[in-house]
Scaffold this motif. Structure first.
Motif, PDB file in Angstrom:
ATOM      1  N   LEU A   1       0.825  -1.202   0.000  1.00 26.11           N
ATOM      2  CA  LEU A   1       0.000   0.000   0.000  1.00 26.11           C
ATOM      3  C   LEU A   1       0.860   1.252   0.000  1.00 26.11           C
ATOM      4  O   LEU A   1       0.338   2.360   0.097  1.00 26.11           O
ATOM      5  CB  LEU A   1      -0.898  -0.003   1.239  1.00 26.11           C
ATOM      6  N   GLU A   2       2.154   1.079  -0.116  1.00 29.22           N
ATOM      7  CA  GLU A   2       3.084   2.206  -0.045  1.00 29.22           C
ATOM      8  C   GLU A   2       2.739   3.260  -1.082  1.00 29.22           C
ATOM      9  O   GLU A   2       2.499   2.961  -2.251  1.00 29.22           O
ATOM     10  CB  GLU A   2       4.520   1.725  -0.242  1.00 29.22           C
ATOM     11  N   GLY A   3       2.701   4.511  -0.628  1.00 33.28           N
ATOM     12  CA  GLY A   3       2.438   5.633  -1.511  1.00 33.28           C
ATOM     13  C   GLY A   3       0.972   5.997  -1.634  1.00 33.28           C
ATOM     14  O   GLY A   3       0.645   7.057  -2.178  1.00 33.28           O
ATOM     15  N   GLN A   4       0.068   5.153  -1.129  1.00 33.18           N
ATOM     16  CA  GLN A   4      -1.350   5.475  -1.205  1.00 33.18           C
ATOM     17  C   GLN A   4      -1.697   6.579  -0.209  1.00 33.18           C
ATOM     18  O   GLN A   4      -1.100   6.686   0.859  1.00 33.18           O
ATOM     19  CB  GLN A   4      -2.212   4.237  -0.944  1.00 33.18           C
ATOM     20  N   ALA A   5      -2.677   7.389  -0.582  1.00 26.71           N
ATOM     21  CA  ALA A   5      -3.099   8.511   0.257  1.00 26.71           C
ATOM     22  C   ALA A   5      -4.262   8.093   1.153  1.00 26.71           C
ATOM     23  O   ALA A   5      -5.168   7.375   0.724  1.00 26.71           O
ATOM     24  CB  ALA A   5      -3.508   9.696  -0.604  1.00 26.71           C
TER      25      ALA A   5
ATOM     26  N   LYS B   1     -11.061   1.299  -2.200  1.00 27.16           N
ATOM     27  CA  LYS B   1      -9.808   0.977  -1.510  1.00 27.16           C
ATOM     28  C   LYS B   1     -10.062   0.034  -0.330  1.00 27.16           C
ATOM     29  O   LYS B   1      -9.746   0.352   0.822  1.00 27.16           O
ATOM     30  CB  LYS B   1      -9.125   2.256  -1.029  1.00 27.16           C
ATOM     31  N   PRO B   2     -10.628  -1.130  -0.578  1.00 28.45           N
ATOM     32  CA  PRO B   2     -10.939  -2.035   0.538  1.00 28.45           C
ATOM     33  C   PRO B   2      -9.716  -2.497   1.309  1.00 28.45           C
ATOM     34  O   PRO B   2      -9.782  -2.696   2.525  1.00 28.45           O
ATOM     35  CB  PRO B   2     -11.661  -3.197  -0.145  1.00 28.45           C
ATOM     36  N   ALA B   3      -8.588  -2.696   0.626  1.00 27.15           N
ATOM     37  CA  ALA B   3      -7.379  -3.133   1.325  1.00 27.15           C
ATOM     38  C   ALA B   3      -6.890  -2.052   2.287  1.00 27.15           C
ATOM     39  O   ALA B   3      -6.427  -2.351   3.395  1.00 27.15           O
ATOM     40  CB  ALA B   3      -6.286  -3.482   0.323  1.00 27.15           C
ATOM     41  N   LEU B   4      -7.005  -0.803   1.878  1.00 27.64           N
ATOM     42  CA  LEU B   4      -6.606   0.302   2.744  1.00 27.64           C
ATOM     43  C   LEU B   4      -7.571   0.427   3.932  1.00 27.64           C
ATOM     44  O   LEU B   4      -7.150   0.695   5.063  1.00 27.64           O
ATOM     45  CB  LEU B   4      -6.572   1.605   1.940  1.00 27.64           C
ATOM     46  N   ALA B   5      -8.853   0.213   3.667  1.00 24.81           N
ATOM     47  CA  ALA B   5      -9.837   0.231   4.754  1.00 24.81           C
ATOM     48  C   ALA B   5      -9.527  -0.864   5.776  1.00 24.81           C
ATOM     49  O   ALA B   5      -9.618  -0.642   6.988  1.00 24.81           O
ATOM     50  CB  ALA B   5     -11.238   0.049   4.191  1.00 24.81           C
ATOM     51  N   GLN B   6      -9.138  -2.030   5.294  1.00 25.14           N
ATOM     52  CA  GLN B   6      -8.793  -3.118   6.203  1.00 25.14           C
ATOM     53  C   GLN B   6      -7.579  -2.764   7.051  1.00 25.14           C
ATOM     54  O   GLN B   6      -7.516  -3.074   8.245  1.00 25.14           O
ATOM     55  CB  GLN B   6      -8.515  -4.402   5.418  1.00 25.14           C
ATOM     56  N   LEU B   7      -6.623  -2.078   6.447  1.00 22.99           N
ATOM     57  CA  LEU B   7      -5.433  -1.649   7.181  1.00 22.99           C
ATOM     58  C   LEU B   7      -5.822  -0.708   8.317  1.00 22.99           C
ATOM     59  O   LEU B   7      -5.293  -0.804   9.430  1.00 22.99           O
ATOM     60  CB  LEU B   7      -4.451  -0.963   6.236  1.00 22.99           C
ATOM     61  N   VAL B   8      -6.735   0.209   8.046  1.00 24.88           N
ATOM     62  CA  VAL B   8      -7.190   1.146   9.074  1.00 24.88           C
ATOM     63  C   VAL B   8      -7.834   0.389  10.232  1.00 24.88           C
ATOM     64  O   VAL B   8      -7.545   0.657  11.408  1.00 24.88           O
ATOM     65  CB  VAL B   8      -8.182   2.172   8.485  1.00 24.88           C
TER      66      VAL B   8
END
Length: 341
Positions: free
Chosen positions: A42-46, A235-242
């Motif tokens: 996810l590097e670089g995603q806002a 951005k489901p993967a980013l949501a999961q990270l949160v």
């Protein structure tokens, strides 16, 4: 990993209308969160996400830098209250925001395309507060008085429930619509007779001599972590990270209560003793994080109040919001060990 952080604090005081304009709301069935495949990055995603003194888990995540350690470009936006978080979510200024459950329902019922993806606390964060020299001893004494409250937030709905429980009508008082900190300032300056308070400001007010003349833990709704539907879909993967970060923060808070209080004290400008009182006595971070029946049952009691006061046009809108607000697909897959050090 690289650590790129963009810190932006947006704290805008002022009144906000509780009735939001209706707009298109895409309400679909809950979709399962997509896990990050091995080797994906996810590097670089806002990520635009809020932090709030009424959400201690958000303060821990910000302080520990876990999201930045994943290489994200994180913009942190401070929410002064649930109404401000809802405004930012509605405007697309943040992807994830912290509100009370009542405020999340109000926003969704008025067309804001948000989903509740985690429960961050089950607090006793609201009460009716008066100054040290006040002649108000009970709720009945509020008749004909002016009470500061932030419309669209849990303390406001706490006030309305209090009035109903004690046999008063909203028309029996005058509500001065002020942001939480401004409400406490108005009470100190004798500009209002009482204040529908919110922690941690309320705990500081107690230390300064204020009195909580009415408390009822059952009138406090849960702490809801909300995300925009577009963020969850795109951005489901980013949501999961949160969510993984939130559940790691919950574990961290349980293991480090003194450090958690110290973080709150620093951000909120409180003495550590006051912050400790908020964390240890009134926050209840050790709550089931999966939103579900318990939250819906509470909101079913609050929803009709929105309609009665004209904050939502119809009960059908409230019912639709209750049926579509919750998405538990991310938190049921939460992995707090992802950030374990």
């Amino acid at each position: 990993m690289s650590r790129t952080t963009v810190f932006r604090t947006a704290l805008v005081a002022g009144a906000a209308a509780t009735a939001l304009l209706l707009s298109g709301c895409v309400a679909g069935e809950n979709q399962p969160a997509e896990a990050v495949a091995e080797g994906d990055s996810l590097e670089g995603q806002a990520l635009n996400i809020d932090f709030a003194t009424y959400n201690p888990l958000s303060l821990i995540i910000k302080d520990q830098g876990w999201l930045e350690d994943e290489g994200l470009e994180v913009t942190w936006v401070q929410s002064a209250g649930s109404n401000k978080a809802n405004e930012a979510l509605r405007a697309g200024a943040i992807d994830v925001g912290s509100t009370a459950g009542s405020a999340a329902l109000l926003a969704r019922a008025n067309g804001s395309p948000i989903k509740t993806i985690d429960i961050y606390s089950q607090p006793e964060w609201s009460a009716i507060v008066v100054g040290p020299d006040s002649d108000i001893d009970e709720v009945a004494d509020l008749t004909g008085r002016t009470i500061a409250a932030t419309k669209g937030t849990d303390p406001y709905f706490f006030l309305l429930q209090t009035l109903e429980a004690e046999g008063l009508e909203p028309g029996d008082i005058t509500v001065e619509n002020l942001q939480h900190a401004d409400g406490w300032a108005a009470l100190q300056n004798d500009a209002v007779d009482a204040w529908a308070g919110l922690d941690p400001i309320m705990a500081g007010a107690e230390e300064a001599g204020a009195t909580l003349v009415y408390r009822n833990v059952d009138f406090n709704s849960y702490g809801f972590l909300n995300a925009t539907e577009s963020f969850l879909e795109e951005k489901p993967a980013l949501a999961q990270l949160v969510i993984d970060a939130y559940e790691r923060a919950r574990v961290w808070a349980a293991e480090n209560p003194e450090e958690t209080a110290a973080i709150l004290a620093e951000v909120a400008g409180l003495d550590e003793s006051i912050a400790s009182k908020v964390i240890l006595e009134r926050s209840n971070l050790d709550v089931d994080p999966v939103p579900g029946d318990a939250q819906v049952a509470l909101l079913e009691k609050i929803g009709p109040v929105f309609v009665e006061l004209g904050d939502v046009a119809s009960q059908d809108q409230v019912d639709d919001a209750l049926a579509t607000l919750i998405d538990d697909s991310f938190v049921t897959q939460a992995d707090p060990e992802r950030f374990a050090k």
